[in-house]
Design a protein around this motif. Sequence first.
Motif, PDB file in Angstrom:
ATOM      1  N   UNK A 206       0.886  -1.253   0.041  1.00 18.35           N
ATOM      2  CA  UNK A 206      -0.386   0.133   0.037  1.00 18.35           C
ATOM      3  C   UNK A 206       0.962   1.070   0.035  1.00 18.35           C
ATOM      4  N   UNK A 207       2.256   1.146   0.062  1.00 21.90           N
ATOM      5  CA  UNK A 207       3.321   2.079   0.184  1.00 21.90           C
ATOM      6  C   UNK A 207       3.663   2.805  -1.583  1.00 21.90           C
ATOM      7  N   UNK A 208       3.067   1.782  -2.036  1.00 23.36           N
ATOM      8  CA  UNK A 208       3.997   1.334  -3.070  1.00 23.36           C
ATOM      9  C   UNK A 208       5.404   0.733  -3.852  1.00 23.36           C
ATOM     10  N   UNK A 209       5.622   0.046  -2.329  1.00 28.01           N
ATOM     11  CA  UNK A 209       7.027  -0.812  -2.278  1.00 28.01           C
ATOM     12  C   UNK A 209       6.805  -2.170  -3.630  1.00 28.01           C
ATOM     13  N   UNK A 210       7.842  -1.337  -3.852  1.00 25.86           N
ATOM     14  CA  UNK A 210       8.019  -2.403  -6.032  1.00 25.86           C
ATOM     15  C   UNK A 210       9.514  -3.235  -5.469  1.00 25.86           C
ATOM     16  N   UNK A 211       9.325  -4.761  -4.771  1.00 21.71           N
ATOM     17  CA  UNK A 211       9.996  -5.741  -3.898  1.00 21.71           C
ATOM     18  C   UNK A 211      11.228  -5.758  -5.718  1.00 21.71           C
ATOM     19  N   UNK A 212      12.246  -6.475  -4.804  1.00 28.59           N
ATOM     20  CA  UNK A 212      13.285  -7.127  -6.094  1.00 28.59           C
ATOM     21  C   UNK A 212      13.648  -8.795  -5.412  1.00 28.59           C
TER      22      UNK A 212
END
Length: 815
Positions: A469-475
């Motif tokens: 919800x905080x726009x996190x884009x994980x790799x």
Amino acid sequence: MILKSSLLRLQGLAAALCFAALCTAAQVQAADQRVYRNHQLSEHSLTVETSDGTVTLTPLRKGALEVHYQREGLKQLPSFAIAERAPGAARLDEKRDRLEYGTDQLKAVIHKSPFYIEYLRGAQRLTGEELGFFANETLRGFRFALAAEEKLLGGGERVLGMDRRGQRLPLYNKAHYGYTTESNQMYFSLPAVMSSNKYILLFDNSATGNLDLGASEKDVLQFEAVGGRTAYIIVAGDSYPQLIENYVSVTGRQPLPPRWALGNFASRFGYRTEQQVRDTVDKFAEEDFPLDALVLDLYWFGADIKGHMGNLAWDKNAFPEPEKMIADLKERGINTILVTEPFVLSTSERWDEAVASNALAKDLTGKPKRFDFYFGNTGLIDVFAEDGRDWFWNIYRGLKQQGVAGWWGDLGEPEVHPSDTVHAIGMADEIHNAYGHRWAQMLYENEKSENPAERPFIMMRAGFAGSQRYGMIPWTGDVAREWGGLQPQVELALSMSLLGFGYTHSDLGGFAGGEEFDRELYIRWLQYGTFQPVYRPHAQEHIASEPVFHDRKTRDITREFIKLRYRLLPYNYTLAFENSRTGMPLMRPLFFENDSDTALIDYKDAYLWGNDFLVAPVTEAGVDAVEVQLPGGVWFDYWNDDQYGGETAQVKVDLESIPVLVRAGAFIPTVEDMTSTRDYSSAKLTLDYYAHPTAVRSNGYIYEDDGATVNAYDRGQYEKLAFSASRNGDGIAFDFQRSGDGYEGMPAQRQITLKIHNWQQAPAAIEAGGQTIQLHQREKDFARAAQGAWYDKRSDQLLVKFAWRQQALQLAVKN
């Protein structure tokens, strides 16, 4: 030496299992004594008093319940998982031996003696507490009963197979450098599982612990932690997509990223000078590769790997004019992303400032906690403290004013986090797994407050349930640059996407190691990247991560795949939009297609890219054919229109292709080539339609906005372009509709090329909007005409060109 090491590991495993068994015995004894005493119903929750404390059940939107056990004297932490509390209405029915509380979608049956709770969807039992909540001086958690054939997915980033039942999963975010085909503990753990019985169980606890999925006791799921919140959330759904939608309605939806986030990134470890940055972007232009972002690793604030972390200010010797560099890149449609880390070295230029600002986590004496790790002697910013967040954000604010477009948060597990570190709300082991989550929240909320017109870009390596919800884009971290590193990437992305993290992606090409360039591996990885959420080649610099620095054959193949990704932007951006509304992943497992076939749950060699593509990465060297499992229906080869059906397909490949199949009846929208998404336009739109007798009626749509406006859909600043096709006795009828109030830069009309695949004869007539469309006999006449049709009998394709203004339009092809 190897034998001794193996024996020690076995002894450690035996000790862990013995400890779990001893804990279980104590927990069983305590739980046996727990009985119901009374209850209190409020407007939005039910609180039950037991002989062992209280239990509060709170409906959370649709199909979800929060269950919070509390015992006097047992410390609680706030919920990190729940986005906002919007309790739903629930009914209570009291029976002699039980209470029944819940909604039409999910009901809790609360048994009075012994006390435990089970959960129903309608009349179907989903799951239930085995002996429920337990807590002692050093361990707390829950025990649930598992059904005999139940499969469990999730738990975060692991390389263990899709079904994690039978595994004991450490819940402690931890780097795994150079991983390949097996990993039980990685950068991003999640205390949550999705069951084949269509429920999600999320333990809202950020502390160090374990998730035992029938490893110690085959029919028991046990969550255990050293501290933290003693609550869980259960979510139900009638289908897997609905289950995910219900889950993200509680934990939060991923906001729609800027369109440029779906473009091509230049990234490596790392660009050392401003001139190297400029030379790199020049090389992308010279080699005709589109580019949307450039990522700067840690050399932007220091000349060496060690000794500078925490400076977070430009090294002016290497980057003498950073603001001009950023502005020049932006002029070319390229966005600048900077790496930042939460560690401040005692040798850094900001150490004294951080100490004076009370920004760092403390030791047991109340002084800034110092410890050694790879990069030097360091402190850790306390993102749980207001002073820490304010100090950290002030640095970001200054960089944002210089034109930085996105943030890369690295080492946010945190990579090193001593247990005796004191944070504002607890000790390190209590909040370790929520560190990256709180960091992302700080960034997102400040971005929204100070830059409300921009969609944030926040890429991070670690977080907690709900971080999306905080726009996190994980790799997926520092993967080995070898075939074994490529092989688990689909499993990792799918496992994360089922629990809200739809943008999980890999360092394309592999990050760690590699003695020399492996062209085949590199090409295969970048081909797969065309159909994953973020396109970002990244690696240690002794082998170039960027395709523009490799041989001509590599450049030619990867260029075409990167350009294809750009042509597919209408499709990909629509997937991003769907994810922002419902949580539906961009990459989807095949079992979504046939949820009665539980064998498909284990399949991780192929996946659905959105609704209409089926993609199978090539993950072994020297392959000339790939066996692809099919989820049912008819599929077309995207490259040559070959058709496949049945249970499996043998798809031939060469170095220039991977198996990419398209669903019969699908509409695939594409646009023309571009140098960056800044130049994106759907004014000229090609719609590939895959006709087949089994696809009697089919639908598709694309979502369009300006690619930048925050909450464009909610503001009405968008268009939805909807397409449908209906086969009839003498041909096929197409219907084109639009909705939305439009957006700045929207085309007044679109030039449509409808390409109908698998069409086996020239039509007798074509009509669009009541007007006859001319069927040309020669391809060159069709190419010159603004409107017309041409039948290509060599490929069994019918091409129709026409103008579509903003009104509804019908087009009929008659045989």
